[in-house]
Design a protein around this motif. Structure first.
Motif, PDB file in Angstrom:
ATOM      1  N   THR A 102       0.832  -1.207   0.000  1.00 30.50           N
ATOM      2  CA  THR A 102       0.000   0.000   0.000  1.00 30.50           C
ATOM      3  C   THR A 102       0.865   1.256   0.000  1.00 30.50           C
ATOM      4  O   THR A 102       0.549   2.238  -0.691  1.00 30.50           O
ATOM      5  CB  THR A 102      -0.932   0.009   1.217  1.00 30.50           C
ATOM      6  OG1 THR A 102      -1.733  -1.187   1.204  1.00 30.50           O
ATOM      7  CG2 THR A 102      -1.832   1.215   1.209  1.00 30.50           C
ATOM      8  N   ALA A 210      -4.420  14.481   3.895  1.00 35.55           N
ATOM      9  CA  ALA A 210      -5.376  13.892   4.843  1.00 35.55           C
ATOM     10  C   ALA A 210      -6.164  12.726   4.253  1.00 35.55           C
ATOM     11  O   ALA A 210      -6.291  11.681   4.892  1.00 35.55           O
ATOM     12  CB  ALA A 210      -6.314  14.973   5.364  1.00 35.55           C
ATOM     13  N   LEU A 212      -5.256  10.620   2.201  1.00 33.60           N
ATOM     14  CA  LEU A 212      -4.404   9.470   1.932  1.00 33.60           C
ATOM     15  C   LEU A 212      -4.491   8.430   3.042  1.00 33.60           C
ATOM     16  O   LEU A 212      -4.324   7.232   2.792  1.00 33.60           O
ATOM     17  CB  LEU A 212      -2.952   9.929   1.754  1.00 33.60           C
ATOM     18  CG  LEU A 212      -2.660  10.845   0.566  1.00 33.60           C
ATOM     19  CD1 LEU A 212      -1.173  11.120   0.460  1.00 33.60           C
ATOM     20  CD2 LEU A 212      -3.176  10.239  -0.727  1.00 33.60           C
ATOM     21  N   PHE A 213      -4.724   8.861   4.276  1.00 33.87           N
ATOM     22  CA  PHE A 213      -4.832   7.908   5.378  1.00 33.87           C
ATOM     23  C   PHE A 213      -6.063   7.020   5.202  1.00 33.87           C
ATOM     24  O   PHE A 213      -6.037   5.824   5.488  1.00 33.87           O
ATOM     25  CB  PHE A 213      -4.888   8.659   6.701  1.00 33.87           C
ATOM     26  CG  PHE A 213      -3.635   9.421   7.018  1.00 33.87           C
ATOM     27  CD1 PHE A 213      -2.499   8.763   7.466  1.00 33.87           C
ATOM     28  CD2 PHE A 213      -3.577  10.789   6.861  1.00 33.87           C
ATOM     29  CE1 PHE A 213      -1.336   9.455   7.746  1.00 33.87           C
ATOM     30  CE2 PHE A 213      -2.413  11.498   7.137  1.00 33.87           C
ATOM     31  CZ  PHE A 213      -1.294  10.827   7.585  1.00 33.87           C
ATOM     32  N   VAL A 214      -7.153   7.611   4.709  1.00 31.71           N
ATOM     33  CA  VAL A 214      -8.347   6.822   4.434  1.00 31.71           C
ATOM     34  C   VAL A 214      -8.078   5.849   3.292  1.00 31.71           C
ATOM     35  O   VAL A 214      -8.460   4.675   3.339  1.00 31.71           O
ATOM     36  CB  VAL A 214      -9.530   7.745   4.107  1.00 31.71           C
ATOM     37  CG1 VAL A 214     -10.764   6.927   3.749  1.00 31.71           C
ATOM     38  CG2 VAL A 214      -9.827   8.669   5.271  1.00 31.71           C
ATOM     39  N   ALA A 216      -5.235   4.604   2.451  1.00 29.94           N
ATOM     40  CA  ALA A 216      -4.336   3.560   2.936  1.00 29.94           C
ATOM     41  C   ALA A 216      -5.099   2.507   3.719  1.00 29.94           C
ATOM     42  O   ALA A 216      -4.854   1.297   3.566  1.00 29.94           O
ATOM     43  CB  ALA A 216      -3.245   4.183   3.809  1.00 29.94           C
ATOM     44  N   THR A 217      -6.037   2.928   4.564  1.00 30.80           N
ATOM     45  CA  THR A 217      -6.818   1.971   5.333  1.00 30.80           C
ATOM     46  C   THR A 217      -7.639   1.077   4.421  1.00 30.80           C
ATOM     47  O   THR A 217      -7.736  -0.142   4.637  1.00 30.80           O
ATOM     48  CB  THR A 217      -7.747   2.706   6.313  1.00 30.80           C
ATOM     49  OG1 THR A 217      -6.977   3.601   7.105  1.00 30.80           O
ATOM     50  CG2 THR A 217      -8.458   1.736   7.226  1.00 30.80           C
ATOM     51  N   THR A 276     -10.562  -3.854   7.747  1.00 31.14           N
ATOM     52  CA  THR A 276      -9.909  -2.654   7.234  1.00 31.14           C
ATOM     53  C   THR A 276     -10.835  -1.867   6.311  1.00 31.14           C
ATOM     54  O   THR A 276     -10.815  -0.626   6.311  1.00 31.14           O
ATOM     55  CB  THR A 276      -8.623  -3.010   6.487  1.00 31.14           C
ATOM     56  OG1 THR A 276      -8.900  -4.007   5.490  1.00 31.14           O
ATOM     57  CG2 THR A 276      -7.578  -3.558   7.439  1.00 31.14           C
ATOM     58  N   GLY A 280     -12.037   1.782   7.145  1.00 29.92           N
ATOM     59  CA  GLY A 280     -11.741   2.830   6.173  1.00 29.92           C
ATOM     60  C   GLY A 280     -12.989   3.565   5.714  1.00 29.92           C
ATOM     61  O   GLY A 280     -12.976   4.792   5.554  1.00 29.92           O
ATOM     62  N   GLN A 284     -13.738   7.455   6.132  1.00 35.45           N
ATOM     63  CA  GLN A 284     -14.106   8.247   4.964  1.00 35.45           C
ATOM     64  C   GLN A 284     -15.401   9.013   5.208  1.00 35.45           C
ATOM     65  O   GLN A 284     -15.499  10.201   4.870  1.00 35.45           O
ATOM     66  CB  GLN A 284     -14.250   7.322   3.750  1.00 35.45           C
ATOM     67  CG  GLN A 284     -14.444   8.032   2.430  1.00 35.45           C
ATOM     68  CD  GLN A 284     -14.523   7.046   1.280  1.00 35.45           C
ATOM     69  OE1 GLN A 284     -15.223   6.039   1.358  1.00 35.45           O
ATOM     70  NE2 GLN A 284     -13.809   7.302   0.214  1.00 35.45           N
ATOM     71  N   SER A 287     -14.683  11.875   7.671  1.00 39.26           N
ATOM     72  CA  SER A 287     -13.967  13.006   7.071  1.00 39.26           C
ATOM     73  C   SER A 287     -14.889  13.840   6.193  1.00 39.26           C
ATOM     74  O   SER A 287     -14.758  15.064   6.138  1.00 39.26           O
ATOM     75  CB  SER A 287     -12.773  12.493   6.263  1.00 39.26           C
ATOM     76  OG  SER A 287     -13.198  11.692   5.176  1.00 39.26           O
TER      77      SER A 287
END
Length: 292
Positions: A102, A210, A212-214, A216-217, A276, A280, A284, A287
């Motif tokens: 990832t 910001a 990108l963390f979602v 990645a999950t 995951t 995620g 999402q 956010s």
């Protein structure tokens, strides 16, 4: 009478809408369960000896094909190895491959997206055509092509999965970068005379990181599934390594006589991908609501 305020009752549509908004603003039971599963998987990956005391490679032919019991929670395999210990120790390998793949996909996708978003029309056109060519291949097929060229192995499988996920990340990150680039504070930075490099690294990229963390999950579960599929095909981790896909490949011969050899590694793959993804999606949704 005209000065009295009418308060919606608990059964009115307005009250139901407010309760729905309050419920949607926080994590619910699915996200909580998914977070618990993810924490358990991280614990298995970081400190497997806390959850399984037996060696994942210790052979005991006398205990071969033992069904699940109090002494062997997940039974034993054809060599008498404890399946529970192998599943627990396999979490580290599978999650490491998923996280590394990832990270590779996100990094490469971010580079391509940045070139396309801030490099001008020619760069955007060139990157767009490259992405279209890569999208013509299914992700797993693209990973197989990379492995055929570079050779099988866990490192190659990790790189292959990362490269196959990069086009999707690049398209999503490009859209985010274009949205941030057209925002008012970026225009204000241009008016103040800030250079393109300063605007990119101080204003555009930090505000586009910001999501990108979602991503990645959401991507780790997919990467784990793809890496397990490659190991199942003999192109990733090789037996007797305690990796979930390799365990499935070694146990397929005994599917009719020892169901536990495939059931528990398969359940771990499903639990990882499902937890995951649910986590995620929750991040999402959170956010998006915070951005309103």
């Amino acid at each position: 009478m005209s000065g009295l305020a009418i308060t919606p009752t608990s059964g009115s549509p307005d009250a139901r809408v407010r309760r729905g908004r309050r419920r949607s603003s926080g994590f619910g039971a699915p996200e909580f369960v998914a977070a618990v599963v993810v924490l358990f998987l991280l614990g298995c990956a970081l400190a497997p000896q806390l959850f399984a005391t037996a060696s994942p490679t210790a052979v005991d032919p006398r205990a071969a094909f033992s069904p699940p019991s109090l002494s062997h929670w997940f039974g034993t395999d054809e060599s008498g190895r404890d399946v529970w210990s192998r599943v627990v120790h396999g979490a580290g390998t599978s999650l490491l491959i998923g996280v590394a793949a990832t990270a590779i996909g996100l990094l490469l996708g971010a580079v391509l997206a940045t070139i396309a978003a801030v490099g001008g029309r020619i760069a955007d056109f060139a990157v767009g055509r490259v992405l279209e060519v890569l999208f013509a291949f299914p992700g797993l097929l693209l990973a197989l092509l990379v492995i055929v060229i570079a050779g099988p192995g866990p490192v190659t499988a990790t790189i292959a999965v990362g490269l196959s996920t990069a086009p999707g990340y690049a398209r999503l990150i490009r859209g985010q970068l274009l949205q941030v680039r057209s925002s008012d504070f970026v225009e204000a930075a241009r008016v103040l005379g800030h250079g393109p490099a300063r605007i990119l690294f101080r204003h555009i990229l930090p505000n586009a990181v910001a999501p990108l963390f979602v991503l990645a999950t959401l991507g780790i579960g997919q990467a784990v599934v793809w890496a397990s599929a490659l190991s199942y095909l003999g192109l990733g981790a090789q037996p007797p390594a305690p990796e979930w896909g390799a365990m499935l490949a070694a146990a397929r011969t005994y599917l009719a006589t020892a169901w536990w050899l495939t059931a528990f590694p398969g359940l771990m793959i499903v639990a990882t991908a499902l937890s995951t993804t649910v986590l995620g999606r929750g991040l999402q949704r959170r956010s998006r609501e915070d951005g309103r």
